[in-house]
Design a protein around this motif. Structure first.
Motif, PDB file in Angstrom:
ATOM      1  N   LEU A 129       0.817  -1.202   0.000  1.00  0.00           N
ATOM      2  CA  LEU A 129       0.000   0.000   0.000  1.00  0.00           C
ATOM      3  C   LEU A 129       0.856   1.260   0.000  1.00  0.00           C
ATOM      4  O   LEU A 129       1.947   1.302   0.591  1.00  0.00           O
ATOM      5  CB  LEU A 129      -0.922   0.017   1.221  1.00  0.00           C
ATOM      6  N   ALA A 130       0.334   2.302  -0.647  1.00  0.00           N
ATOM      7  CA  ALA A 130       1.030   3.590  -0.723  1.00  0.00           C
ATOM      8  C   ALA A 130       1.217   4.167   0.673  1.00  0.00           C
ATOM      9  O   ALA A 130       0.384   3.994   1.567  1.00  0.00           O
ATOM     10  CB  ALA A 130       0.230   4.561  -1.600  1.00  0.00           C
ATOM     11  N   LEU A 131       2.316   4.882   0.848  1.00  0.00           N
ATOM     12  CA  LEU A 131       2.628   5.514   2.130  1.00  0.00           C
ATOM     13  C   LEU A 131       1.950   6.879   2.217  1.00  0.00           C
ATOM     14  O   LEU A 131       1.452   7.421   1.233  1.00  0.00           O
ATOM     15  CB  LEU A 131       4.142   5.670   2.291  1.00  0.00           C
ATOM     16  N   ASN A 132       1.934   7.432   3.429  1.00  0.00           N
ATOM     17  CA  ASN A 132       1.476   8.809   3.679  1.00  0.00           C
ATOM     18  C   ASN A 132       0.032   9.036   3.232  1.00  0.00           C
ATOM     19  O   ASN A 132      -0.307  10.096   2.704  1.00  0.00           O
ATOM     20  CB  ASN A 132       2.396   9.825   2.990  1.00  0.00           C
ATOM     21  N   GLN A 133      -0.816   8.009   3.419  1.00  0.00           N
ATOM     22  CA  GLN A 133      -2.232   8.149   3.097  1.00  0.00           C
ATOM     23  C   GLN A 133      -3.052   8.174   4.397  1.00  0.00           C
ATOM     24  O   GLN A 133      -2.650   7.600   5.409  1.00  0.00           O
ATOM     25  CB  GLN A 133      -2.699   6.983   2.223  1.00  0.00           C
ATOM     26  N   THR A 134      -4.203   8.831   4.348  1.00  0.00           N
ATOM     27  CA  THR A 134      -5.083   8.914   5.513  1.00  0.00           C
ATOM     28  C   THR A 134      -6.496   8.550   5.095  1.00  0.00           C
ATOM     29  O   THR A 134      -7.035   9.103   4.134  1.00  0.00           O
ATOM     30  CB  THR A 134      -5.077  10.334   6.111  1.00  0.00           C
ATOM     31  N   LEU A 135      -7.103   7.597   5.828  1.00  0.00           N
ATOM     32  CA  LEU A 135      -8.482   7.192   5.579  1.00  0.00           C
ATOM     33  C   LEU A 135      -9.310   7.634   6.778  1.00  0.00           C
ATOM     34  O   LEU A 135      -9.061   7.195   7.909  1.00  0.00           O
ATOM     35  CB  LEU A 135      -8.570   5.675   5.404  1.00  0.00           C
ATOM     36  N   THR A 136     -10.283   8.537   6.563  1.00  0.00           N
ATOM     37  CA  THR A 136     -11.102   9.056   7.654  1.00  0.00           C
ATOM     38  C   THR A 136     -12.463   8.369   7.677  1.00  0.00           C
ATOM     39  O   THR A 136     -12.892   7.762   6.695  1.00  0.00           O
ATOM     40  CB  THR A 136     -11.294  10.577   7.513  1.00  0.00           C
ATOM     41  N   PHE A 137     -13.155   8.511   8.823  1.00  0.00           N
ATOM     42  CA  PHE A 137     -14.431   7.832   9.000  1.00  0.00           C
ATOM     43  C   PHE A 137     -15.456   8.785   9.606  1.00  0.00           C
ATOM     44  O   PHE A 137     -15.134   9.570  10.518  1.00  0.00           O
ATOM     45  CB  PHE A 137     -14.274   6.602   9.912  1.00  0.00           C
ATOM     46  N   GLY A 138     -16.694   8.732   9.096  1.00  0.00           N
ATOM     47  CA  GLY A 138     -17.773   9.546   9.627  1.00  0.00           C
ATOM     48  C   GLY A 138     -18.345   8.947  10.892  1.00  0.00           C
ATOM     49  O   GLY A 138     -18.034   7.821  11.277  1.00  0.00           O
ATOM     50  N   ASP A 139     -19.247   9.706  11.547  1.00  0.00           N
ATOM     51  CA  ASP A 139     -19.825   9.242  12.809  1.00  0.00           C
ATOM     52  C   ASP A 139     -20.814   8.104  12.615  1.00  0.00           C
ATOM     53  O   ASP A 139     -21.042   7.307  13.523  1.00  0.00           O
ATOM     54  CB  ASP A 139     -20.532  10.402  13.516  1.00  0.00           C
ATOM     55  N   GLU A 140     -21.435   8.029  11.427  1.00  0.00           N
ATOM     56  CA  GLU A 140     -22.467   7.001  11.235  1.00  0.00           C
ATOM     57  C   GLU A 140     -22.029   5.997  10.160  1.00  0.00           C
ATOM     58  O   GLU A 140     -21.435   4.989  10.471  1.00  0.00           O
ATOM     59  CB  GLU A 140     -23.801   7.678  10.907  1.00  0.00           C
ATOM     60  N   MET A 141     -22.273   6.286   8.900  1.00  0.00           N
ATOM     61  CA  MET A 141     -21.910   5.344   7.833  1.00  0.00           C
ATOM     62  C   MET A 141     -20.741   5.894   7.022  1.00  0.00           C
ATOM     63  O   MET A 141     -20.758   7.059   6.602  1.00  0.00           O
ATOM     64  CB  MET A 141     -23.104   5.105   6.900  1.00  0.00           C
ATOM     65  N   THR A 142     -19.721   5.070   6.818  1.00  0.00           N
ATOM     66  CA  THR A 142     -18.613   5.394   5.918  1.00  0.00           C
ATOM     67  C   THR A 142     -18.500   4.276   4.896  1.00  0.00           C
ATOM     68  O   THR A 142     -18.323   3.114   5.258  1.00  0.00           O
ATOM     69  CB  THR A 142     -17.280   5.542   6.673  1.00  0.00           C
ATOM     70  N   ALA A 143     -18.639   4.647   3.623  1.00  0.00           N
ATOM     71  CA  ALA A 143     -18.538   3.658   2.534  1.00  0.00           C
ATOM     72  C   ALA A 143     -17.267   3.945   1.745  1.00  0.00           C
ATOM     73  O   ALA A 143     -17.080   5.042   1.233  1.00  0.00           O
ATOM     74  CB  ALA A 143     -19.759   3.747   1.626  1.00  0.00           C
ATOM     75  N   ILE A 144     -16.369   2.960   1.664  1.00  0.00           N
ATOM     76  CA  ILE A 144     -15.105   3.117   0.943  1.00  0.00           C
ATOM     77  C   ILE A 144     -15.167   2.230  -0.286  1.00  0.00           C
ATOM     78  O   ILE A 144     -15.281   0.997  -0.172  1.00  0.00           O
ATOM     79  CB  ILE A 144     -13.891   2.740   1.813  1.00  0.00           C
ATOM     80  N   PHE A 145     -15.123   2.864  -1.449  1.00  0.00           N
ATOM     81  CA  PHE A 145     -15.218   2.132  -2.717  1.00  0.00           C
ATOM     82  C   PHE A 145     -13.825   1.921  -3.299  1.00  0.00           C
ATOM     83  O   PHE A 145     -12.951   2.781  -3.195  1.00  0.00           O
ATOM     84  CB  PHE A 145     -16.075   2.919  -3.716  1.00  0.00           C
ATOM     85  N   GLY A 146     -13.621   0.769  -3.927  1.00  0.00           N
ATOM     86  CA  GLY A 146     -12.362   0.496  -4.608  1.00  0.00           C
ATOM     87  C   GLY A 146     -12.445  -0.798  -5.379  1.00  0.00           C
ATOM     88  O   GLY A 146     -13.098  -1.752  -4.940  1.00  0.00           O
ATOM     89  N   ALA A 147     -11.782  -0.838  -6.502  1.00  0.00           N
ATOM     90  CA  ALA A 147     -11.786  -2.059  -7.314  1.00  0.00           C
ATOM     91  C   ALA A 147     -10.975  -3.150  -6.619  1.00  0.00           C
ATOM     92  O   ALA A 147     -10.246  -2.900  -5.655  1.00  0.00           O
ATOM     93  CB  ALA A 147     -11.201  -1.753  -8.689  1.00  0.00           C
ATOM     94  N   ASN A 148     -11.101  -4.371  -7.125  1.00  0.00           N
ATOM     95  CA  ASN A 148     -10.294  -5.471  -6.595  1.00  0.00           C
ATOM     96  C   ASN A 148      -8.815  -5.131  -6.754  1.00  0.00           C
ATOM     97  O   ASN A 148      -8.378  -4.678  -7.807  1.00  0.00           O
ATOM     98  CB  ASN A 148     -10.605  -6.775  -7.326  1.00  0.00           C
ATOM     99  N   GLY A 149      -8.047  -5.380  -5.691  1.00  0.00           N
ATOM    100  CA  GLY A 149      -6.611  -5.110  -5.740  1.00  0.00           C
ATOM    101  C   GLY A 149      -6.247  -3.661  -5.499  1.00  0.00           C
ATOM    102  O   GLY A 149      -5.086  -3.285  -5.623  1.00  0.00           O
ATOM    103  N   SER A 150      -7.236  -2.824  -5.137  1.00  0.00           N
ATOM    104  CA  SER A 150      -6.939  -1.400  -4.932  1.00  0.00           C
ATOM    105  C   SER A 150      -6.370  -1.111  -3.550  1.00  0.00           C
ATOM    106  O   SER A 150      -5.820  -0.036  -3.325  1.00  0.00           O
ATOM    107  CB  SER A 150      -8.209  -0.566  -5.140  1.00  0.00           C
ATOM    108  N   GLY A 151      -6.503  -2.049  -2.606  1.00  0.00           N
ATOM    109  CA  GLY A 151      -5.922  -1.848  -1.280  1.00  0.00           C
ATOM    110  C   GLY A 151      -6.943  -1.747  -0.163  1.00  0.00           C
ATOM    111  O   GLY A 151      -6.575  -1.495   0.984  1.00  0.00           O
ATOM    112  N   LYS A 152      -8.242  -1.954  -0.446  1.00  0.00           N
ATOM    113  CA  LYS A 152      -9.271  -1.847   0.592  1.00  0.00           C
ATOM    114  C   LYS A 152      -9.017  -2.828   1.731  1.00  0.00           C
ATOM    115  O   LYS A 152      -9.059  -2.454   2.905  1.00  0.00           O
ATOM    116  CB  LYS A 152     -10.653  -2.137  -0.003  1.00  0.00           C
TER     117      LYS A 152
END
Length: 872
Positions: free
Chosen positions: A92-115
């Motif tokens: 996975l790429a360095l220096n990335q930040t994944l944030t999350f909401g208080d209720e629902m957080t949906a993270i989309f990504g193709a297969n092999g994208s790093g989810k």
């Protein structure tokens, strides 16, 4: 809660006192350290009459008798804010930040994208029934000094907390977050799983079981100390039945019978003396010892012969004379080398004479003279200097000839060769050991005692060898007589004669050995002596057996935890199990999954295990495993039902994380799961990783229905092999909001306000990512006029009138999209792709260009509408 506590107080009356004290301390919230455990064990052993009761008064059980006391509850909300700075997680790429909401957080990504990399990190830190292993880059194994890590930001109550999380370690702050992924499906379906939660109050029983186990372990250690291995059998030489009994001493040893064998009569004492005398008479000639001694003497003398032969060979007269000849040759070559040495060229005017630079200089001069002379010798009279081109004097000509002579002379090389040979011989002589005949050797003692003349010869030979060795290593201070003295013989032939005599004597000894009779009498004597040893050590042996009996009683005294497990299961069934089954069946119905499956529970040591099984008639035994019968979609639906049931029942659950939860599910089940998760988002934080666009759109739709806030991000693979790039508030369901450049402009401002280059690069990446999505939205909403939308089932034919298809517009959109895409990851692309690195000015220009292009498209649309109106 009061009901649980009241039940525990009533149940405590049936417990032994030490368990009542343990429960009292657990209810009071007391930490258990060595002192507490040892006190509990003391009470246990006293009540089992395995220790004398202490004079100290026993503690009063105040908590168990206090009707007003209540169990404190801990209910601080926990929110997952972000996960960032992943190190050595997949590729996975360095220096990335994944944030999350208080209720629902949906993270989309193709297969092999790093989810899954992000989901797996949260699963490792939180609670999951799936695989907790987080692997590094498969093509770049971890170095010994590298670690896998991530930064986790939480909000606990009103406080923000940052955790520098080392992957693989426990993270207590995230234990209330449940994670579901593809590996969880197998575990939910095929294994017995401990129910992950317990109603408040039942944890005290689990803790009591743990304290019980720790006391049992400590008592076992104490018992093992009493059962420590003994060394009594070392007192008994040789084998016997008594020695076997002593070697196997334990709590079952019959002390009475063993003690009878330790009693010797006066007749037994007399018989031991008679046996000693008889055996001594048979061994009067010490035959066995003599045989052993003779064998050893022969062996040592044979070794001595070999060692003397080696020494004789290494210091032979021939070797000595060759060495002296080599030494004389070395002296002659040293003198010859000195005559042509570099010292003849030393001069006060030049400091570098003799250096490597000087030597290189004259060697080069010699080579040049050969080339310039064209076959003639250089220098001759009237020749010029090769360097300054002046006429050479006779002195200079002679000096140059001396240089040539110096270069051609081989005396130095011969000297070095001779020196190397000489030093090699000296080293060989120096390593030669002469310590083969000293008082520690049997051969030394035997010859000194029995063959003094031969002993003197051997000693004299070795003394001469030592003298010659010193002479060979340093002859400078020795007289000529010492140096040329002839080497004496080594006396090996005489030693061989001695060996022959010893071998004849050995044969005679072996023929006269009365072995059988000595063995018979020795066995009888050994039994009597073993009984005597048993008598002399009886007190210690008896004490050891009694301590072993005490140890076994200790091990049995504590019993097991079955009574704790039974009480736990009784309360758990009343408070949890039946409700769990009802909730599971309800969820199956909600998921429209009418499968013949049910939850089976069973108790185990203060806990309850659950397993999903196939429901069959009582008369029919399920012969096939559940995972062999259900389809892939049914497996996932059942596993999800079990997962969501566990969440619903656990009041302490603060969040759930699902990695591709609807894989293999059809559209109806996807819709049901989206509904369930949207409802869950109003109760606790929900984080969904998915590659399914349809499910993503359903998630947004049902969050809007439930008025649940939904945050959506995009994880992409940039370039050929760079997964894990995060684009915040940017995904396919956010395209409608990305039709303008507000989001890109917001990141532009953050890039300008950044505190360091790393932050600037990150915000620029986000800005270019938003701008790229804006171009995609531009195509859908402006160029194609919403004729085809991602999540609509039909094509809007009537909107074809709004399509803008001018080739110059399409070319510009394609070129701009390609350009922006190159800047998305900044450092990923080489300078061959763009003339300047990404910066705030470039992002600003691209935003302005987008707005200008969008304006062009709108102008074209207005003109098209005007034309349509004019044409009726």
């Amino acid at each position: 809660m009061t009901t649980v506590l009241t039940t525990l107080r009533e149940w405590a009356d049936s417990l032994p006192f030490w368990e009542q004290v343990a429960l009292e301390q657990i209810l009071a919230g007391k930490d258990f350290v060595d002192a507490e455990y040892e006190q509990l064990i003391q009470f246990l052993l006293e009540d089992k009459n395995l220790l004398e009761k202490s004079d100290e008064p026993r503690p009063q059980l105040k908590v168990l008798q206090n009707e007003m006391w209540e169990i404190p509850e801990e209910n601080r909300p926990v929110k997952l804010i972000s996960v960032s700075n992943l190190q050595n997680v997949n590729a996975l790429a360095l220096n990335q930040t994944l944030t999350f909401g208080d209720e629902m957080t949906a993270i989309f990504g193709a297969n092999g994208s790093g989810k899954s990399g992000y989901a797996r990190v949260i699963g490792c830190a939180g609670f999951t029934r799936g695989d907790r292993e987080v692997i590094p880059n498969a093509f770049k194994p971890l170095e010994p000094n590298q670690i896998q890590a991530a930064t986790i930001h939480l909000k606990i109550g009103d406080e923000l907390k940052t955790i520098n999380y080392k992957i693989g370690e426990a993270c207590t702050d995230l234990t209330s977050f449940y994670v579901f992924d593809s590996t969880s499906v197998v575990t939910h379906l095929t294994k017995s799983n401990k129910i992950s939660f317990s109603p408040a109050g039942l944890s005290f029983l689990t803790r009591l079981s743990q304290v019980h186990d720790e006391c049992s372990s400590r008592l076992t250690d104490r018992a093992n100390a009493l059962l420590k291995p003994h060394n009594f059998n070392e007192l008994f030489f040789g084998g016997s039945e008594i020695k076997t009994q002593i070697a196997n001493l334990n709590d079952k040893t019959d002390l009475k019978t063993l003690h009878q064998r330790s009693v010797l009569s006066p007749e037994d004492e007399t018989r031991m003396q008679e046996l000693d005398s008889e055996i001594a008479r048979l061994k009067a000639n010490e035959i066995d010892e003599k045989i052993k001694e003779t064998n050893q003497t022969i062996k040592d003398l044979e070794t001595l012969i070999k060692q003397l032969s080696v020494i004789e060979q290494k210091i032979s007269q021939e070797v000595f004379e060759n060495f002296k000849s080599l030494e004389e040759r070395l002296n002659e070559q040293q003198k010859a080398a000195e005559n042509v040495s570099v010292g003849q060229f030393k001069s006060a005017d030049f400091s570098q004479v003799g250096s490597q630079t000087w030597l290189n200089f004259i060697e080069s001069a010699k080579k040049l003279s050969v080339l310039e002379g064209e076959g003639k010798e250089y220098p001759n009279e009237n020749d010029k200097c090769l360097l300054c081109r002046q006429n050479l004097s006779n002195e200079a000509i002679n000096l140059l000839h001396s240089f040539w002579t110096f270069l051609e002379d081989e005396s130095q090389a011969r000297l070095e060769e001779t020196q190397e040979e000489f030093l090699g011989l000296q080293k060989e002589f120096s390593a030669m050991s002469l310590d083969c005949f000293n008082e520690q050797n049997v051969s030394h003692r035997y010859l000194e005692k029995n063959h003094p003349k031969l002993f003197g010869k051997v000693q004299g030979f070795l003394n001469f060898a030592e003298l010659r060795k010193r002479n060979l290593l340093d002859s400078s201070n020795k007289s000529e007589a010492e140096i040329i003295a002839l080497m004496p013989a080594s006396a090996n032939s005489e030693i061989e004669n001695v060996i022959g005599e010893l071998k004849h004597r050995l044969f005679d000894l072996e023929q006269t050995n009365p072995q059988e009779k000595i063995f018979e009498l020795s066995e009888e004597l050994k039994i009597l002596r073993h009984r005597s040893i048993l008598r002399d050590n009886w007190t210690a042996i008896e004490q050891y057996v009694k301590e072993a009996q005490q140890a076994v009683k200790m091990q049995k005294a504590i019993g097991n935890t079955r009574h704790i497990t039974n009480k736990y299961n009784e309360l758990f069934k009343e408070l949890v199990t039946e409700k769990y089954v009802q909730e599971f069946e309800s969820l199956l119905r909600r998921l429209n999954c009418p499968l013949q499956v049910k939850i089976k529970t069973k108790p185990q040591k203060g806990e309850t295990l659950k397993q999903i099984i196939l429901e069959t008639p009582d008369a029919v035994e399920a012969s096939h495993k559940l995972e062999k019968i259900l389809s892939e979609g049914e497996k996932r639906a059942v596993a999800l039902a079990d997962f969501l049931t566990e969440i619903a029942m656990d009041e302490t659950s603060r969040g759930i994380v699902l990695d591709d939860p609807v894989t293999s599910l059809d559209w109806e089940w996807k819709e049901t799961v989206a509904t369930c998760l949207a409802a869950e988002a109003k109760k606790r934080q929900v984080i969904v990783f998915t590659h399914d666009l349809h499910f993503l759109s359903l998630q947004k739709k049902y969050c809007e229905n439930y008025q649940a806030e939904i945050t959506s991000h995009w994880i992409k693979k940039e370039g050929a092999d760079k997964p894990g790039f995060v684009y915040l508030d940017n995904s396919p369901i956010a395209e409608r909001e990305m039709r303008d450049t507000k989001q890109a402009s917001a990141f532009l401002q953050q890039a300008k306000d950044a505190n360091n280059p790393v932050e600037t690069e990150y915000f620029l990446q986000q800005g270019f990512g938003c701008l790229r999505t804006s171009y995609e939205a531009l195509v859908i909403y402006e160029i194609f006029g919403q004729v085809v939308l991602r999540f609509e089932e039909r094509v809007s034919i009537d909107r074809l009138k709004d399509v803008v298809a001018q080739s110059e517009i399409l070319d510009e959109v394609r070129q701009k999209y390609d350009l922006v895409s190159r800047y998305v990851t900044g450092h990923l692309h080489s300078d061959a792709f763009h003339a300047q690195p990404a910066d705030c000015d470039l992002l600003k220009r691209e935003i302005d260009d987008f707005d200008t292009l969008k304006g062009k498209i709108k102008s074209i649309k207005k003109q098209n509408k005007k034309t349509l109106l004019q044409n009726g």
